[in-house]
Design a protein around this motif. Structure first.
Motif, PDB file in Angstrom:
ATOM      1  N   GLY A   1     -73.854  19.851-107.577  1.00 46.22           N
ATOM      2  CA  GLY A   1     -73.805  18.600-106.823  1.00 46.22           C
ATOM      3  C   GLY A   1     -74.684  18.586-105.596  1.00 46.22           C
ATOM      4  N   ASN A   2     -75.102  19.753-105.142  1.00 49.18           N
ATOM      5  CA  ASN A   2     -75.989  19.835-103.984  1.00 49.18           C
ATOM      6  C   ASN A   2     -77.416  20.021-104.491  1.00 49.18           C
ATOM      7  OD1 ASN A   2     -77.573  20.911-101.792  1.00 49.18           O
ATOM      8  ND2 ASN A   2     -75.661  21.319-100.697  1.00 49.18           N
ATOM      9  N   PRO A   3     -78.304  19.038-104.293  1.00 52.26           N
ATOM     10  CA  PRO A   3     -79.657  19.137-104.871  1.00 52.26           C
ATOM     11  C   PRO A   3     -80.411  20.386-104.434  1.00 52.26           C
ATOM     12  CG  PRO A   3     -79.229  16.910-104.076  1.00 52.26           C
ATOM     13  CD  PRO A   3     -78.096  17.764-103.593  1.00 52.26           C
ATOM     14  N   VAL A   4     -80.316  20.736-103.161  1.00 49.44           N
ATOM     15  CA  VAL A   4     -81.043  21.902-102.655  1.00 49.44           C
ATOM     16  C   VAL A   4     -80.436  23.186-103.213  1.00 49.44           C
ATOM     17  CG1 VAL A   4     -81.735  23.195-100.604  1.00 49.44           C
ATOM     18  CG2 VAL A   4     -81.760  20.693-100.575  1.00 49.44           C
ATOM     19  N   LEU A   5     -79.113  23.286-103.159  1.00 49.56           N
ATOM     20  CA  LEU A   5     -78.438  24.495-103.641  1.00 49.56           C
ATOM     21  C   LEU A   5     -78.630  24.688-105.132  1.00 49.56           C
ATOM     22  CD1 LEU A   5     -76.628  26.902-103.014  1.00 49.56           C
ATOM     23  CD2 LEU A   5     -74.640  25.407-103.321  1.00 49.56           C
ATOM     24  N   SER A   6     -78.610  23.601-105.897  1.00 45.10           N
ATOM     25  CA  SER A   6     -78.761  23.726-107.348  1.00 45.10           C
ATOM     26  C   SER A   6     -80.150  24.248-107.719  1.00 45.10           C
ATOM     27  CB  SER A   6     -78.513  22.376-108.024  1.00 45.10           C
ATOM     28  OG  SER A   6     -79.480  21.417-107.625  1.00 45.10           O
ATOM     29  N   VAL A   7     -81.167  23.770-107.025  1.00 44.64           N
ATOM     30  CA  VAL A   7     -82.526  24.237-107.302  1.00 44.64           C
ATOM     31  C   VAL A   7     -82.671  25.710-106.944  1.00 44.64           C
ATOM     32  CG1 VAL A   7     -84.930  24.039-106.554  1.00 44.64           C
ATOM     33  CG2 VAL A   7     -83.630  21.983-107.135  1.00 44.64           C
ATOM     34  N   LEU A   8     -82.208  26.082-105.764  1.00 44.40           N
ATOM     35  CA  LEU A   8     -82.331  27.471-105.329  1.00 44.40           C
ATOM     36  C   LEU A   8     -81.490  28.404-106.203  1.00 44.40           C
ATOM     37  CD1 LEU A   8     -82.263  27.051-101.438  1.00 44.40           C
ATOM     38  CD2 LEU A   8     -84.236  27.413-102.931  1.00 44.40           C
ATOM     39  N   ALA A   9     -80.313  27.937-106.626  1.00 43.42           N
ATOM     40  CA  ALA A   9     -79.443  28.770-107.457  1.00 43.42           C
ATOM     41  C   ALA A   9     -80.088  29.075-108.805  1.00 43.42           C
ATOM     42  CB  ALA A   9     -78.095  28.084-107.658  1.00 43.42           C
ATOM     43  N   LEU A  10     -80.670  28.061-109.458  1.00 45.99           N
ATOM     44  CA  LEU A  10     -81.286  28.308-110.755  1.00 45.99           C
ATOM     45  C   LEU A  10     -82.619  29.042-110.617  1.00 45.99           C
ATOM     46  CD1 LEU A  10     -80.527  25.255-113.050  1.00 45.99           C
ATOM     47  CD2 LEU A  10     -79.246  27.341-112.635  1.00 45.99           C
ATOM     48  N   ALA A  11     -83.324  28.854-109.499  1.00 46.76           N
ATOM     49  CA  ALA A  11     -84.546  29.643-109.272  1.00 46.76           C
ATOM     50  C   ALA A  11     -84.199  31.124-109.133  1.00 46.76           C
ATOM     51  CB  ALA A  11     -85.264  29.143-108.022  1.00 46.76           C
ATOM     52  N   ALA A  12     -83.151  31.423-108.355  1.00 51.24           N
ATOM     53  CA  ALA A  12     -82.716  32.810-108.204  1.00 51.24           C
ATOM     54  C   ALA A  12     -82.186  33.361-109.523  1.00 51.24           C
ATOM     55  CB  ALA A  12     -81.641  32.908-107.129  1.00 51.24           C
ATOM     56  N   LEU A  13     -81.500  32.523-110.300  1.00 44.96           N
ATOM     57  CA  LEU A  13     -80.972  32.966-111.592  1.00 44.96           C
ATOM     58  C   LEU A  13     -82.106  33.314-112.543  1.00 44.96           C
ATOM     59  CD1 LEU A  13     -78.237  33.282-113.101  1.00 44.96           C
ATOM     60  CD2 LEU A  13     -78.618  30.993-114.027  1.00 44.96           C
ATOM     61  N   ALA A  14     -83.187  32.542-112.517  1.00 45.07           N
ATOM     62  CA  ALA A  14     -84.340  32.839-113.368  1.00 45.07           C
ATOM     63  C   ALA A  14     -84.942  34.192-113.030  1.00 45.07           C
ATOM     64  CB  ALA A  14     -85.396  31.736-113.219  1.00 45.07           C
ATOM     65  N   VAL A  15     -85.009  34.517-111.744  1.00 45.29           N
ATOM     66  CA  VAL A  15     -85.555  35.815-111.325  1.00 45.29           C
ATOM     67  C   VAL A  15     -84.648  36.947-111.786  1.00 45.29           C
ATOM     68  CG1 VAL A  15     -86.158  37.239-109.333  1.00 45.29           C
ATOM     69  CG2 VAL A  15     -86.773  34.818-109.366  1.00 45.29           C
ATOM     70  N   LEU A  16     -83.351  36.772-111.651  1.00 42.79           N
ATOM     71  CA  LEU A  16     -82.409  37.842-111.968  1.00 42.79           C
ATOM     72  C   LEU A  16     -82.261  38.061-113.472  1.00 42.79           C
ATOM     73  CD1 LEU A  16     -79.621  37.074-109.335  1.00 42.79           C
ATOM     74  CD2 LEU A  16     -81.340  38.883-109.247  1.00 42.79           C
ATOM     75  N   LEU A  17     -82.235  36.969-114.254  1.00 45.34           N
ATOM     76  CA  LEU A  17     -82.004  37.110-115.691  1.00 45.34           C
ATOM     77  C   LEU A  17     -83.212  37.664-116.422  1.00 45.34           C
ATOM     78  CD1 LEU A  17     -79.970  33.910-116.644  1.00 45.34           C
ATOM     79  CD2 LEU A  17     -79.146  36.192-116.082  1.00 45.34           C
ATOM     80  N   SER A  18     -84.420  37.318-115.975  1.00 47.44           N
ATOM     81  CA  SER A  18     -85.653  37.851-116.578  1.00 47.44           C
ATOM     82  C   SER A  18     -85.728  37.576-118.072  1.00 47.44           C
ATOM     83  CB  SER A  18     -85.762  39.359-116.321  1.00 47.44           C
ATOM     84  OG  SER A  18     -85.684  39.647-114.949  1.00 47.44           O
ATOM     85  N   ILE A  19     -85.450  36.329-118.482  1.00 43.33           N
ATOM     86  CA  ILE A  19     -85.459  35.974-119.896  1.00 43.33           C
ATOM     87  C   ILE A  19     -86.889  35.715-120.350  1.00 43.33           C
ATOM     88  CG2 ILE A  19     -84.446  34.439-121.630  1.00 43.33           C
ATOM     89  CD1 ILE A  19     -82.415  33.622-119.537  1.00 43.33           C
ATOM     90  N   CYS A  20     -87.196  36.089-121.582  1.00 40.43           N
ATOM     91  CA  CYS A  20     -88.510  35.820-122.146  1.00 40.43           C
ATOM     92  C   CYS A  20     -88.747  34.319-122.211  1.00 40.43           C
ATOM     93  CB  CYS A  20     -88.611  36.433-123.535  1.00 40.43           C
ATOM     94  SG  CYS A  20     -90.261  36.319-124.254  1.00 40.43           S
ATOM     95  N   SER A  21     -89.983  33.891-121.967  1.00 38.91           N
ATOM     96  CA  SER A  21     -90.279  32.464-121.870  1.00 38.91           C
ATOM     97  C   SER A  21     -90.092  31.739-123.202  1.00 38.91           C
ATOM     98  CB  SER A  21     -91.720  32.260-121.379  1.00 38.91           C
ATOM     99  OG  SER A  21     -92.649  32.897-122.240  1.00 38.91           O
TER     100      SER A  21
END
Length: 333
Positions: free
Chosen positions: A245-265
């Motif tokens: 629900g928080n636009p800024v937090l949602s973007v930062l949360a999924l950006a950090a999740l992408a770095v941590l998960l390291s999923i193949c593109s």
């Protein structure tokens, strides 16, 4: 018969044989343990939360695996059978023009991020301008046909996500190439070492690259699918709603999740599609950041180009990818 001394060949062979038994023995013990505790395990798997977790996990894996395998095969074929001198001849001599050409080449040359780093290193070794090689490094895993097709399949009702991913990823790749051309220093970029597959036969190099990428990318896909299933089934819905629900937090949360998960593109679109609580812009950020900078990519970049390079290049790529994703999402989504 006298006992063999430690330095004799028989003793070394016995030690090697005992080590070879470790893996089968461990597997046997694991299976016996699961058999002994089958009733508690069966009861745990029958719980509603586990049923939901398994449903999401299996769905993500089944959707993503075909694209992952196809992408690995194509990237290995390009890395082995297409000589790096081809890229050097195809790129313009001027670095400022070579950057967008190299970035656009990622749209027609499939390659996952595991393959793009050694390919970019080979380009630098053969005299390609580092700015152009880095633009290719960032664009190839993000905008190639396999990735865009997987994104279209994962977001069947939102074709604009495919366009947004292509535009944002290409802009970030070119911008980072131009930024390196403008501000990069030669002492920050260590000359890449020779690839482990160079010098071996093409067939051996191809299957060696396939095995390496499948093991690494497949492992990270499993981790990503498990994380997506956990977010859907275990994490309280109000927590996800608060973050989404928080636009800024949602973007930062999924950006950090992408770095941590390291999923193949080739597989990350299916994980992003499962995060339905988040906005399309936040999920676009996940899709743009992941192929350009994550934990495994940082390690590979540091190993190929040096720690001084990775410590500067990775944070700049992350910040620019988040910014461009938000702007692109505001326009196209």
């Amino acid at each position: 018969m006298p006992p063999k001394r430690p330095g004799e060949p028989g003793r070394a062979q016995d030690t090697e044989d005992s080590r070879r038994l470790d893996a089968p023995l461990l597997l046997t013990l694991t299976l016996l343990t699961a058999l002994m505790f089958q009733d508690p395990i069966r009861g745990a798997l029958a719980a509603p939360v586990m049923q939901s977790w398994m449903t999401v996990f299996v769905a993500v894996m089944l959707q993503a695996l075909p694209f992952l395998v196809l992408g690995v095969l194509l990237s290995a074929a390009i890395a082995v059978f297409v000589p790096p001198s081809f890229f050097a001849r195809a790129l313009p001599d001027r670095p400022a023009l070579a950057v967008p050409v190299a970035g656009a080449a990622g749209a027609v040359l499939p390659g996952c991020e595991c393959a793009s780093v050694p390919v970019a290193g080979a380009l630098v070794r053969r005299g390609v301008a580092p700015a152009a090689a880095l633009a290719f490094l960032l664009s190839a895993p993000a905008i190639n046909p396999i990735v865009l097709t997987a994104t279209a399949v994962a977001f069947p009702g939102n074709p604009e996500v495919v366009l947004a991913r292509f535009v944002a990823s290409l802009l970030v790749a070119c911008a980072m190439g131009w930024l390196w051309q403008r501000l990069g220093r030669t002492d920050w970029l260590r000359p890449p070492a020779r690839s482990v597959h160079e010098g071996s036969g093409r067939g051996a190099a191809f299957w060696g690259s396939v095995r390496h990428d499948v093991m690494h990318a497949g492992g990270f896909l499993v981790i990503g699918a498990m994380a997506a299933a956990t977010l859907k089934a275990v994490v309280p819905a109000e927590w996800l709603r608060a973050a989404a629900g928080n636009p800024v937090l949602s973007v930062l949360a999924l950006a950090a999740l992408a770095v941590l998960l390291s999923i193949c593109s080739e597989a990350d679109a299916f994980v992003a599609a499962s995060l339905t609580q988040f906005s399309l812009t936040a999920r676009l950020t996940f899709l743009v950041v992941g192929p350009m900078i994550d934990l495994k990519l940082f390690a590979m970049q540091a190993g190929t180009f040096g720690r001084a390079f990775a410590l500067r290049f990775a944070p700049a790529t992350f910040a620019l990818a988040v910014l461009v994703s938000v702007l692109t999402g505001a326009v196209l989504l």
